[in-house]
Motif scaffolding. Structure first.
Motif, PDB file in Angstrom:
ATOM      1  N   LEU A  56      12.749  33.645  25.454  1.00 29.92           N
ATOM      2  CA  LEU A  56      12.603  33.827  26.887  1.00 29.92           C
ATOM      3  C   LEU A  56      13.861  34.464  27.469  1.00 29.92           C
ATOM      4  O   LEU A  56      14.974  33.994  27.232  1.00 29.92           O
ATOM      5  CB  LEU A  56      12.366  32.452  27.529  1.00 29.92           C
ATOM      6  N   ARG A  57      13.672  35.564  28.206  1.00 28.93           N
ATOM      7  CA  ARG A  57      14.777  36.259  28.880  1.00 28.93           C
ATOM      8  C   ARG A  57      14.423  36.405  30.349  1.00 28.93           C
ATOM      9  O   ARG A  57      13.255  36.454  30.703  1.00 28.93           O
ATOM     10  CB  ARG A  57      15.003  37.628  28.250  1.00 28.93           C
ATOM     11  N   PHE A  58      15.449  36.497  31.186  1.00 26.82           N
ATOM     12  CA  PHE A  58      15.244  36.620  32.619  1.00 26.82           C
ATOM     13  C   PHE A  58      15.768  37.967  33.092  1.00 26.82           C
ATOM     14  O   PHE A  58      16.870  38.364  32.757  1.00 26.82           O
ATOM     15  CB  PHE A  58      15.951  35.486  33.362  1.00 26.82           C
ATOM     16  N   VAL A 111      15.590  30.312  23.269  1.00 27.62           N
ATOM     17  CA  VAL A 111      14.488  30.054  22.350  1.00 27.62           C
ATOM     18  C   VAL A 111      13.870  28.705  22.699  1.00 27.62           C
ATOM     19  O   VAL A 111      14.544  27.680  22.690  1.00 27.62           O
ATOM     20  CB  VAL A 111      14.967  30.082  20.882  1.00 27.62           C
ATOM     21  N   LEU A 112      12.589  28.735  23.034  1.00 26.08           N
ATOM     22  CA  LEU A 112      11.851  27.526  23.413  1.00 26.08           C
ATOM     23  C   LEU A 112      10.578  27.416  22.593  1.00 26.08           C
ATOM     24  O   LEU A 112      10.053  28.412  22.099  1.00 26.08           O
ATOM     25  CB  LEU A 112      11.471  27.573  24.891  1.00 26.08           C
ATOM     26  N   ASP A 143       3.227  36.543  23.950  1.00 27.71           N
ATOM     27  CA  ASP A 143       3.891  37.135  22.797  1.00 27.71           C
ATOM     28  C   ASP A 143       5.092  36.271  22.442  1.00 27.71           C
ATOM     29  O   ASP A 143       5.414  35.317  23.143  1.00 27.71           O
ATOM     30  CB  ASP A 143       4.331  38.565  23.150  1.00 27.71           C
ATOM     31  N   THR A 144       5.794  36.607  21.367  1.00 29.68           N
ATOM     32  CA  THR A 144       6.964  35.821  20.977  1.00 29.68           C
ATOM     33  C   THR A 144       8.165  36.123  21.852  1.00 29.68           C
ATOM     34  O   THR A 144       9.079  35.320  21.926  1.00 29.68           O
ATOM     35  CB  THR A 144       7.335  36.075  19.505  1.00 29.68           C
ATOM     36  N   GLU A 145       8.193  37.283  22.528  1.00 28.69           N
ATOM     37  CA  GLU A 145       9.261  37.576  23.465  1.00 28.69           C
ATOM     38  C   GLU A 145       8.673  37.740  24.862  1.00 28.69           C
ATOM     39  O   GLU A 145       7.747  38.505  25.076  1.00 28.69           O
ATOM     40  CB  GLU A 145      10.026  38.847  23.094  1.00 28.69           C
ATOM     41  N   VAL A 146       9.252  36.980  25.803  1.00 28.68           N
ATOM     42  CA  VAL A 146       8.765  36.982  27.179  1.00 28.68           C
ATOM     43  C   VAL A 146       9.937  37.312  28.099  1.00 28.68           C
ATOM     44  O   VAL A 146      11.017  36.740  27.967  1.00 28.68           O
ATOM     45  CB  VAL A 146       8.171  35.608  27.550  1.00 28.68           C
TER      46      VAL A 146
END
Length: 151
Positions: A56-58, A111-112, A143-146
């Protein structure tokens, strides 16, 4: 009774052997269909409920603004995000420090382990000068990257 075609009543007719063989084949087929249906039901029903790893990225705007303050992206020191599910229950709290300011539009990944659901993010953005602004965002981990767009 060493002959497989012989019973206690005498020799078995060939039609009886064919019927027994057909019944065994049907039993195997029914068993296979039952196992496939059981596995398919499990995947369909429990698949979305199983947590999976999400990076997870912001994504922050060039200048984080509120009614009273503004923090340029280069002056962001810390992002503390509280993640809640659609019922409002807190799922995780993520702290992403950037002691020299944020380089680029996105934070480092957190990473969650999350289920496929709708989530609300309430992020407190702290500047290098101790200014604090709250932003919100929503996401569904497909997806695995959000990347969550905070506004």
């Amino acid at each position: 009774m060493s002959d497989p075609h012989e019973t206690s009543d005498g020799p078995r007719p060939p039609a009886a052997d064919a019927d027994a063989l057909a019944r065994r084949k049907r039993k195997r087929l029914y068993g296979l269909v039952a196992v496939v249906a059981f596995v398919a039901f499990g995947v369909f029903f429990f698949g979305p409920r199983v947590p999976r790893e999400v990076h997870l990225r912001f994504d922050l705007p060039p200048t984080v603004r509120s009614d009273f303050a503004a923090i340029p992206r280069e002056r962001v020191a810390l992002v503390v995000a509280t993640i809640s599910d659609r019922r409002g229950e807190r799922v995780a709290v993520v702290s992403l420090p950037s002691p020299r300011g944020l380089v680029g539009p996105r934070t480092a990944p957190a990473v969650l382990s999350l289920r496929r659901d709708d989530y609300l993010v309430r992020a407190r953005i702290k500047g290098l000068d101790a200014t604090e602004i709250t932003l919100e965002g929503r996401f569904t981990p497909e997806d695995t990257e959000v990347v969550v767009d905070l506004r």
